[in-house]
Design a protein around this motif. Sequence first.
Motif, PDB file in Angstrom:
ATOM      1  N   LEU A  49     -10.155  12.501  -3.040  1.00 40.00           N
ATOM      2  CA  LEU A  49     -10.214  12.002  -1.670  1.00 40.00           C
ATOM      3  C   LEU A  49      -9.931  10.503  -1.626  1.00 40.00           C
TER       4      LEU A  49
ATOM      5  N   SER B  51      -6.240   9.995  -1.909  1.00 38.52           N
ATOM      6  CA  SER B  51      -5.544  10.318  -0.658  1.00 38.52           C
ATOM      7  C   SER B  51      -5.764   9.241   0.398  1.00 38.52           C
ATOM      8  N   ARG B  52      -6.974   8.692   0.457  1.00 34.04           N
ATOM      9  CA  ARG B  52      -7.240   7.637   1.436  1.00 34.04           C
ATOM     10  C   ARG B  52      -6.446   6.375   1.104  1.00 34.04           C
TER      11      ARG B  52
ATOM     12  N   ALA C 232     -14.832   7.748   2.382  1.00 34.27           N
ATOM     13  CA  ALA C 232     -14.487   9.157   2.560  1.00 34.27           C
ATOM     14  C   ALA C 232     -14.021   9.494   3.966  1.00 34.27           C
TER      15      ALA C 232
ATOM     16  N   PHE D  36      -6.618  15.165  -2.376  1.00 34.09           N
ATOM     17  CA  PHE D  36      -7.481  15.931  -1.489  1.00 34.09           C
ATOM     18  C   PHE D  36      -6.676  16.882  -0.617  1.00 34.09           C
TER      19      PHE D  36
END
Length: 234
Positions: free
Chosen positions: A94, A97-98, A59, A189
Motif C-alpha cells: 500500500l 502504491s501511495r 494508508a 496494493f
Amino acid sequence: MPSHQQQVFTALDALDRTFASEEPFPVTGCTYCYGDQDLLDLSGPLHRIADDLVSAVAAEVPDHWDDFPRLYRRLTPRIIRSVITDQLHVDENLIASRLVQAGWTTWEAPLTRALDGVWSAWWQATLHTHPSPVPVKNVLSLLTVATGALRPWLDAWTATRTPAADAQLTDLIDDVMVEFEITELHMGFYDEYHASPELLNWLLTDARARTDDARLDDPYLLGHRHRPAPSETS
C-alpha cells in the motif's frame, strides 16, 4: 551496528535533511474521518505529528485530502523511516502504491535522489541481514512498485553472495510457493506490477544454484516459465 544497517540510517538521516525544505501548509480534507485537531496537527511541525496520525495518512486514499501529493511528500521521511524499522504497521504494498499516486518520481531532483539512496541502502541491508525487520518479499514489492522495475533489485541479489542473501532467498521461495503464487504474482496494493515472468525466470536461472528446493523443479512451475505478462499479449 552492522555497516549496512548503519548505511540505511545514514540514508534516512539524509532524507530528513533533504525533505526539511518541505514547509508546513494548511492541510484540508475529509472532516468526517479527520477532526479539526488532526488537520491542525498535520499543518504544523513534522516532528509533532503523532505516529498514529502518520500511519493513518500513509494508508489513506488520496481523495481524502485536498492536496494529497503535497501532504504525502511532506510526510514521506516519517513514513519511510517507520516502514523500514517496521513501526508503521501498514502494508508495504500500500505504501508503494501511495508513493506512485503521489508522483514521487516527479518531485524535485534532490528529493528523488534522497529516496533513491534510501531504496539502495535498504535493499543492501536486507540482503546482508537475516532475519530482516521487514520480510524480503515485502521489501522487494515496495521497491519494485515504487521504482517501476524489478530486474535491478534481482540483479543486486544475484551479485550479493552472502549467507544472509541465500537465507533471504529461502524465505522468498517459501513465501511465493504457497499455492504456487509465483505463477500469478502481482506486486502493489492494486496489483500494478505483474512480477511472475521476471521473478520466476530469475529463480529458475540466476538463483537456481543457490537453493536445493525441489519445488522449483515441479513441472507445473516449469510450464509457467516463459509465459508472458498479460500486457504483452494484449
